[in-house]
Write an enzyme that holds these catalytic residues in place. Structure first.
Site, PDB file in Angstrom:
ATOM      1  N   HIS A   1     -25.502  31.588  -8.033  1.00  0.00           N
ATOM      2  CA  HIS A   1     -25.802  32.977  -8.380  1.00  0.00           C
ATOM      3  C   HIS A   1     -24.652  33.937  -8.149  1.00  0.00           C
ATOM      4  CE1 HIS A   1     -30.223  32.522  -8.895  1.00  0.00           C
ATOM      5  NE2 HIS A   1     -30.046  31.524  -8.049  1.00  0.00           N
TER       6      HIS A   1
ATOM      7  N   LYS B   1     -30.303  49.560  -6.978  1.00  0.00           N
ATOM      8  CA  LYS B   1     -29.995  48.156  -6.679  1.00  0.00           C
ATOM      9  C   LYS B   1     -29.385  48.131  -5.293  1.00  0.00           C
ATOM     10  CE  LYS B   1     -27.330  48.229 -10.450  1.00  0.00           C
ATOM     11  NZ  LYS B   1     -27.308  47.166 -11.436  1.00  0.00           N
ATOM     12  N   ARG B   2     -29.153  46.935  -4.732  1.00  0.00           N
ATOM     13  CA  ARG B   2     -28.494  46.891  -3.441  1.00  0.00           C
ATOM     14  C   ARG B   2     -27.166  47.639  -3.494  1.00  0.00           C
ATOM     15  NH1 ARG B   2     -30.871  43.654   0.699  1.00  0.00           N
ATOM     16  NH2 ARG B   2     -28.975  44.170   1.819  1.00  0.00           N
TER      17      ARG B   2
ATOM     18  N   LYS C   1     -20.823  46.529  -6.962  1.00  0.00           N
ATOM     19  CA  LYS C   1     -21.758  47.160  -7.901  1.00  0.00           C
ATOM     20  C   LYS C   1     -21.341  48.596  -8.229  1.00  0.00           C
ATOM     21  CE  LYS C   1     -25.712  44.385  -6.228  1.00  0.00           C
ATOM     22  NZ  LYS C   1     -26.219  43.618  -7.382  1.00  0.00           N
TER      23      LYS C   1
ATOM     24  N   THR D   1     -30.518  41.597 -13.335  1.00  0.00           N
ATOM     25  CA  THR D   1     -31.800  41.440 -14.024  1.00  0.00           C
ATOM     26  C   THR D   1     -32.480  42.791 -14.216  1.00  0.00           C
ATOM     27  OG1 THR D   1     -32.635  40.776 -11.852  1.00  0.00           O
ATOM     28  CG2 THR D   1     -32.347  39.045 -13.483  1.00  0.00           C
TER      29      THR D   1
ATOM     30  N   LYS E   1     -34.855  44.902 -17.245  1.00  0.00           N
ATOM     31  CA  LYS E   1     -36.093  45.665 -17.012  1.00  0.00           C
ATOM     32  C   LYS E   1     -35.993  47.065 -17.606  1.00  0.00           C
ATOM     33  CE  LYS E   1     -36.533  42.980 -12.843  1.00  0.00           C
ATOM     34  NZ  LYS E   1     -36.170  42.877 -11.415  1.00  0.00           N
TER      35      LYS E   1
HETATM   36  C1  AZC Z   1     -27.716  37.623  -7.484  1.00  0.00           C
HETATM   37  C2  AZC Z   1     -26.588  38.105  -8.374  1.00  0.00           C
HETATM   38  O1  AZC Z   1     -25.765  38.974  -7.647  1.00  0.00           O
HETATM   39  C3  AZC Z   1     -27.182  38.803  -9.583  1.00  0.00           C
HETATM   40  O2  AZC Z   1     -26.167  39.159 -10.473  1.00  0.00           O
HETATM   41  C4  AZC Z   1     -28.171  37.889 -10.281  1.00  0.00           C
HETATM   42  O3  AZC Z   1     -28.823  38.567 -11.323  1.00  0.00           O
HETATM   43  C5  AZC Z   1     -29.205  37.394  -9.291  1.00  0.00           C
HETATM   44  O4  AZC Z   1     -28.571  36.744  -8.207  1.00  0.00           O
HETATM   45  C6  AZC Z   1     -30.179  36.404  -9.912  1.00  0.00           C
HETATM   46  O5  AZC Z   1     -29.495  35.343 -10.494  1.00  0.00           O
HETATM   47  N1  AZC Z   1     -27.180  36.915  -6.326  1.00  0.00           N
HETATM   48  C7  AZC Z   1     -27.723  37.105  -5.118  1.00  0.00           C
HETATM   49  O6  AZC Z   1     -28.659  37.881  -4.973  1.00  0.00           O
HETATM   50  N2  AZC Z   1     -27.252  36.412  -4.011  1.00  0.00           N
HETATM   51  C8  AZC Z   1     -26.352  35.423  -3.964  1.00  0.00           C
HETATM   52  C9  AZC Z   1     -26.062  34.756  -2.686  1.00  0.00           C
HETATM   53  O7  AZC Z   1     -25.788  35.091  -4.969  1.00  0.00           O
END
Ligand code: AZC
Length: 829
Positions: A371, A564-565, A570, A675, A679
């Site tokens: 991810h 978002k976080r 970001k 994601t 949305k």
């Molecule tokens: C996140 C990504 O930062 C985000 O871009 C992606 O949409 C999401 O996963 C789902 O695939 N990653 C994380 O939250 N954490 C790690 C450790 O990758």
């Protein structure tokens, strides 16, 4: 099970869930009066919520049982989704909609003297995740059930989910989230327990055939107890299971010796130590901190889950070589990678299989999803820690690595550099176990989560592995979202409007049917209703802002949202610098000129990891800018800056439908997918974004005329970074004015933000804020201009929604099922 002659009685009394208002009311009253021991004289909204949830839970449990029976009888392959995070949000609304009884409940609850909206609001979010990765897992569970796949989720039952965020004097303050006070959605299974071993040592012996056998002995035992949550599919009886493990001292562990000797305190301490394992979710998003307790959590959860999976398989009495015909396990990031080692250990040490036979089973069972490419998020564990906590597993890792490096050596003779580069053990000081490499070697498929991301992992961090294993092992599955929660539940009016134009609610099961919306685009009444719905959603958010922050915002202004976080990659800092630039520009205008400007509300929300100092500075700056701008009489409605406290799933359900424009502006190549971008577009908002993650595929689907793209491309990022460090790095005049305003104290104590400014201006600007600033500002100007033409803006929104069919998590799950898991849905008759 019950003998045949007695089964009649069981069948006669089989629980039949309620189907109408009367039946629902009866269940609610029964739960209020018996389960909750209350009455109509002291039933408040909390009790009404509890009773409603219990009524629905009973229904779910009945279908859940049937689904499990059906799956066991069919004896087909199951999917197990291992994730350390499941960011579920609320369950009641989702359950009511998925079983198709929300209207029934609404009518019933009304007759009993409550409003369904108030009841829904009573529920505490199940917030067992940080951000995108955890929410993706939750969307996947919804799709797996809705598509009738036999699938289980496995995770940890944290006593404390992600912390609750409070903003005090502009600073983030973290408050623990104790969410289990009353949770009707979980089902404790005190009879389903697994003893998990830690520490100890390994003894080797020879068996009768002279084969060496390893025995892992001693150490401590902690017990895992299963808690099940039913996951209802939409418009199908299929109800899958999410099993979360909770830790407690094993009954053997509770030291009665100590207890009897009067050492009561220390025996309680042992108990508490055991319970600590599942006590808290680590609050870091995209960051690995390498804490021992985290590794303990990982092994505890993985070992309990595998024990469960293997136990279920053994009941079928099949031969081991059929294991991967019955079981597919997906690793959600590297967090569950120890499962690879644990399964090999079970097969070799406990079941007595030969290494190679076992390893074949292991590698055909697992798939691994990556991810992120961010180096600080890639998990590594010190060899010493692994040795101490899991001595047998470390030996197995060394053996896996040895055999792997031998095959590499054969393929690339005399390439020492290659061996060092791909070794699962990093020869650093201290030595580390590289979990992603272990996950790749132990899986038959590795996937990224959007096209650009999957390309990047194959050409950068995992490049050598593509050469070694071949390109077929690596694939892409672009993320998706469930349209049930993210359209039908979050935006009911839009969902009904869509249904009226696409021939019913079929789009909720086949999102590509949204394309029929384009046929209505020239229908003025349709566009008018569309605009009214957006406006109503904005009014709702406006009221929430007034209630929580006591700031009045104009619902006709352009709502510009970034939730978002909080993370430097970001780039919330780019956004707030842009807001400051806008403020300075407005201040410099004559009153006449100002009147011509488009009003805008900049809305931020999101949590910073408690130890992420820079992210907390960003939150502080946003709040300070808001404090100045929001009470500037010269500015009025033209600009408002809002920080929404404690962003979570249920708040997203309110915020997402209220956005006109949302920001997905990561440095190109850093956001694996994203994601929330999906949305927002699905809810009729446009987006401003960089060419990163799924933004690229969204652009391809909806057309580049319907998205505001700007900024550096990922292929140029490295060169720019290099130039910042080794060339001369200058910041343009507009951005410098922003920095000057910050530094002359316009937004509070300048020293508070010195590091933020310096990161961009003096320290190499790793995230390319200065490179992208001008194009960001220019693109925001375009947004203003286009928003003035409301009719055209709404046409863009409708066209975008119509073309979002691809981003359903149903499509995504079908791709996993076909390309990675090789499983089929179990058709329900
Ligand atoms: C996140 C990504 O930062 C985000 O871009 C992606 O949409 C999401 O996963 C789902 O695939 N990653 C994380 O939250 N954490 C790690 C450790 O990758």
């Amino acid at each position: 099970s019950i003998p045949e002659p007695q089964r009649e009685a069981w069948k006669k009394h089989q629980v039949q869930g309620f189907t109408d208002k009367d039946g629902f009311e009866k269940e609610v009253v029964r739960h209020v009066e018996t389960t909750l021991a209350r009455s109509l004289f002291n039933c408040d909204e909390g009790a009404a919520y509890s009773a409603t949830s219990l009524a629905f839970r009973d229904r779910l449990i009945t279908e859940w049982n049937r689904t499990q029976q059906r799956q066991t009888t069919a004896d087909t392959k199951r999917v197990y989704y291992l994730s350390l995070e499941f960011l579920m949000g609320r369950a009641l609304d989702n359950a009511m909609l998925n079983v198709g009884l929300k209207d029934v409940a609404k009518g019933g609850i009304d007759e009993l003297g409550f409003r369904i909206e108030d009841i829904i609001e009573q529920e505490h979010d199940a917030a067992l995740g940080n951000g995108g990765l955890g929410r993706l897992a939750a969307c996947f569970l919804d799709s797996l059930a809705s598509l009738n796949y036999p699938a289980w989720g496995y995770g940890l039952r944290y006593r404390y989910g992600i912390f609750k965020q409070e903003i005090i004097n502009g600073y983030q303050v973290e408050v623990p989230d104790y969410w289990l006070d009353f949770n009707p959605w979980e089902f404790p299974r005190h009879d389903v327990t697994v003893d998990i071993q830690f520490y100890g040592n390994v003894r080797k012996s020879q068996d009768d055939n002279g084969k060496t056998v390893a025995h892992w002995e001693g150490g401590e035992i902690v017990t895992a107890v299963a808690y099940d949550m039913p996951i209802p599919g939409y418009a199908t009886p299929s109800t899958n299971n999410l099993r979360l493990w909770s830790s407690k001292a094993s009954s053997g562990e509770f030291d009665f010796q100590k207890f009897n000797n009067g050492d009561y305190e220390s025996s309680v301490a042992d108990q508490q130590r055991a319970e600590t394992i599942s006590a808290v979710l680590y609050p870091n998003d995209n960051l690995d901190r390498g804490k021992e307790l985290r590794l303990k959590q990982q092994y505890f959860w993985v070992a309990a889950s595998l024990y469960d999976i293997v136990r279920r398989f053994k009941k079928t009495k099949r031969a081991w070589r059929e294991f991967s015909d019955q079981v597919a396990i997906q690793l959600n990031d590297t967090h569950p990678t120890l499962a690879v080692v644990e399964l090999q250990r079970i097969l070799v040490d406990i079941e007595g299989l030969e290494w190679d036979e076992a390893w074949n089973i292991v590698t055909s069972t697992f798939g691994y999803t990556n991810h992120t490419v961010l180096p600080e998020a890639l998990e590594k564990w010190p060899v010493g820690l692994m040795q101490h906590l899991l001595p047998r597993h470390l030996q197995i890792i060394y053996d896996i690595n040895l055999f792997f490096l031998q095959t590499v050596e054969k393929k690339f003779p005399n390439d020492r550099e290659m061996l060092t580069n791909v070794s699962i053990i990093e020869e650093s000081q201290p030595k580390m176990v590289r979990m992603a490499y272990l996950a790749i070697v132990g899986s038959h498929k590795v996937n990224g989560v959007a096209e650009l991301h999957s390309d990047l992992i194959q050409t950068t961090i995992f490049k050598d592995f593509v050469e070694i294993f071949g390109a077929d092992k690596f694939t892409n599955v672009t993320n998706g979202i469930t349209p049930r929660r993210w359209l039908h539940q979050a935006n009911p009016r839009l969902s009904e409007l869509v249904a009226s134009k696409t021939g019913g609610h079929g789009f909720l099961k086949d999102l590509t049917q949204l394309n029929k919306l384009e046929l209505s685009i020239d229908d003025a009444a349709f566009r008018k209703e569309w605009a009214e719905i957006k406006y109503a959603n904005k009014v709702r958010l406006t009221k929430y802002i007034k209630k929580t922050l006591d700031v009045t915002v104009n619902p006709s202004a352009l709502f510009d949202v970034q939730v978002k976080r909080i993370h430097e990659y970001k780039r919330q800092q780019l956004n707030i610098f842009g807001v400051i630039h806008r403020y300075l520009a407005l201040k410099a205008m004559s009153p006449e000129e100002r009147k011509k400007q488009l009003p805008r509300v900049s809305i931020f929300g999101g949590k910073a990891a408690p130890g992420y100092w820079m992210a907390k500075q960003i939150i502080h700056l946003i709040n300070n800018v808001g404090a100045v701008v929001n009470k500037d009489p010269e500015i009025g409605d033209l600009l408002k800056v809002i920080y929404l406290e404690d962003y979570n799933v249920s708040k997203a359900e309110m915020i997402v439908p209220a956005s006109d424009l949302s920001e997905h502006i990561s440095t190109a190549g850093t956001e694996a997918s994203g994601t929330s971008n999906m949305k927002f577009v699905l809810n009729g908002g446009l987006i401003i974004g960089t060419c990163d993650g799924a933004n690229i595929e969204i652009t391809r689907e909806i057309g580049q005329e319907n998205i505001f793209l700007f900024g550096t491309l990922s292929e140029d990022v490295e060169d720019l970074r290099h130039a910042h460090t080794y060339g001369s790095h200058t910041v343009d005049a507009d951005l410098n004015k922003v920095f000057e305003a910050i530094q002359n104290g316009t937004f509070g104590e300048p020293n508070d933000f010195g590091a933020m400014v310096a990161a961009v201006r003096d320290h190499g600007d790793y995230y390319l804020v200065s490179d992208d600033f001008q194009s960001y500002i220019d693109t925001q100007k375009m947004v203003d201009n286009e928003y003035r033409n409301q009719d055209e803006w709404i046409r863009k929104c409708i066209r975008s929604v119509a073309r979002m069919g691809f981003f359903s998590s149903d499509r995504c799950i079908n791709e996993y099922a076909e390309g990675i898991w090789n499983v089929e849905p179990l058709v329900v008759n």
